[in-house]
Enzyme design. Structure first.
Site: not given
Ligand code: NAD
Length: 448
Positions: A286
């Site tokens: 982030c």
């Molecule tokens: N990790 C955090 O602490 C956090 C906090 C706030 C916001 N975010 C936001 O949340 C969003 C997700 O982050 P995250 O940390 O969960 O990411 P992550 O990489 O842990 O998980 C994303 C998942 O999406 C899957 N994916 C990708 N493309 C796909 C598709 N077309 N169809 C289905 N699945 C698909 C991936 O395989 C993965 O398992 C991002 O925008 C991030 O900025 C994350």
């Protein structure tokens, strides 16, 4: 027409209230999986979508791949109907679709919305009337309206459109940012207020009802763009304040002042001050990334986000500062960095998490290796580190058995499990970039 819509909305809300609505969550990562479990705890049947077959198999076998989520939680969710799939035709069977896919930067440091685009294209053919689609991925203001909705409308063979006001048909769309703070157990997930911006008042009403079932408070805002911007403001606020203390830390080192003592004193002020702490650089998905989503978008408005750029400059320089401090400390011992044996403690981007993304440790290890140091690392969460988007290490972690063999032990991630007193006692020289050795007096410690 208003009656038809009112009854559709009432039915939807009733399905939420009696838990018969099926929830689909796309992206079973750090955000999507915990969200799925929250809905399951509230007795909703959840379908988790992911393109990663290994994650789908692990979840369906009742297992977890995120350290802080035990397999027992997945198994408990399965009892409420949780299942994982890579098959997008299942979208037709859910009432709510929540998108939690990655939003990284590309090689040119610009927003990479390919995951959102791919997801929208995959959902679109299966959309049906009355469904609610919510985007949770962090992104620049305008993404929901300018990127997500056009792809959903174009790719939908039934000719469905987003229902903005009181049309009798269509699907609903909202944006609601994720506010998870991995590793922070001080606030229960359901106590974190949930900001929601709907495309029109009906979408806002429906999305608020969905989130009110799992969060104690929802915070409605007027548009998806306002909700998108809210998330960016929160993260930019952190990024800028961390840069400020990182800069002041460097000045304090020159002046012989302990920045941590200063912050602890300043935070006794009961108003107008919030403590942020310096470190070896920013990490995670982030804070190092999201601000640049806004600076990219701002250029379309002929606007330069100077605070973001300056904060980025300061924070990006921090791993280099840590390496320079290591060189200085070795120099005091009449040693060169080249050929010195250095143990880096901690790979994760912050303490007690199993997440490497954008971790300053990776940069620091590469910088040390480039300059000829013989580098080892230890991290209880990562026995091995291979290649990522910005690193290529191919290293196995080592034990902490023989610390005296290293010319220097460099603390980059202050995991709670480390016994810092023992580490200081057994090491020749300790560079502490996290104030992890606070309270331990030793001439061997160099705080940076
Ligand atoms: N990790 C955090 O602490 C956090 C906090 C706030 C916001 N975010 C936001 O949340 C969003 C997700 O982050 P995250 O940390 O969960 O990411 P992550 O990489 O842990 O998980 C994303 C998942 O999406 C899957 N994916 C990708 N493309 C796909 C598709 N077309 N169809 C289905 N699945 C698909 C991936 O395989 C993965 O398992 C991002 O925008 C991030 O900025 C994350």
């Amino acid at each position: 027409m208003a009656d038809v819509v009112a009854s559709e909305v009432a039915q939807f809300i009733q399905k939420i209230e009696n838990r018969s609505a099926r929830i689909g969550i796309i992206g079973m990562g750090y955000v999507g999986l915990p969200l799925a479990l929250l809905f399951s705890e509230e007795r909703f049947a959840v379908t988790g979508f992911d393109i990663d077959g290994k994650k789908v198999s692990a979840l369906n076998a009742g297992g977890s791949y995120i350290v802080r989520i035990p397999g027992t939680e997945i198994q408990a969710a399965q009892k409420h109907g949780f299942l994982a799939t890579a098959d997008y035709s299942e979208i037709g069977n859910v009432d709510v679709v929540i998108i939690c896919v990655p939003t990284p930067l590309n090689e040119n440091h610009e927003p990479d919305l390919s995951y959102i685009r791919d997801t929208a294209k995959a959902i679109a053919p299966h959309l049906r009337e009355g469904q609610l689609v919510i985007l949770e991925s962090t992104t620049y203001p305008g993404t929901t309206e300018e990127v997500l909705i056009p792809l959903l409308e174009v790719g939908n063979s039934s000719g469905l459109h987003v229902n903005r006001e009181d049309a009798t048909s269509g699907f609903y769309v909202a944006f609601s940012p994720e506010r998870e703070d991995p590793g922070n157990d001080t606030v229960a997930r359901r106590d974190i207020p949930k900001v929601v911006g709907g495309v029109g008042p009906l979408a806002l009403e429906l999305a608020s009802a969905v989130y009110a079932s799992i969060f104690n408070r929802t915070v409605p805002v007027s548009t998806p763009a306002a909700a998108e911007m809210t998330k960016l403001l929160e993260n930019i606020y952190r990024c800028v304040n961390i840069a400020l203390v990182n800069e002041l830390k460097q000045l304090c080192h020159r002046m012989g002042i302990d920045i941590f003592e200063v912050i602890d004193a300043a935070k006794t002020k009961p108003f107008g001050f919030q403590a942020f702490y310096p470190g070896p650089g920013l990490g995670g998905h982030c804070i190092p990334i999201d601000p640049f989503y806004l600076s990219w978008k701002a250029k379309q408005y002929d606007f330069r986000t100077k605070f973001i750029e300056l904060a980025g400059e300061v924070n990006v320089a921090m791993p280099y500062y840590v390496v320079d401090k290591t060189v200085e400390a070795l120099n005091e011992e009449s040693k060169a960095l080249k050929g010195s044996k250095i143990l880096v403690l901690g790979l994760a981007y912050k303490k007690d998490v199993d997440d490497l993304r954008e971790s300053p440790s990776l940069t620091i290890i590469e910088l040390l290796k480039d300059r000829g140091a013989i580098v080892s690392y230890n991290d209880p969460f990562f026995p091995y580190v291979g290649r990522g988007r910005h690193y290529d290490l191919d290293m196995h972690g080592v034990s902490l058995d023989n610390l005296a063999q290293y010319d220097c032990v460099l603390i980059v991630t202050d995991h709670s499990d480390y016994d810092y007193a023992r580490i200081v006692h057994e090491s020749k020289l300790i560079i502490d970039s996290r104030n992890a050795t606070k309270g331990i007096e030793s001439e061997k410690i160099v705080r940076c």
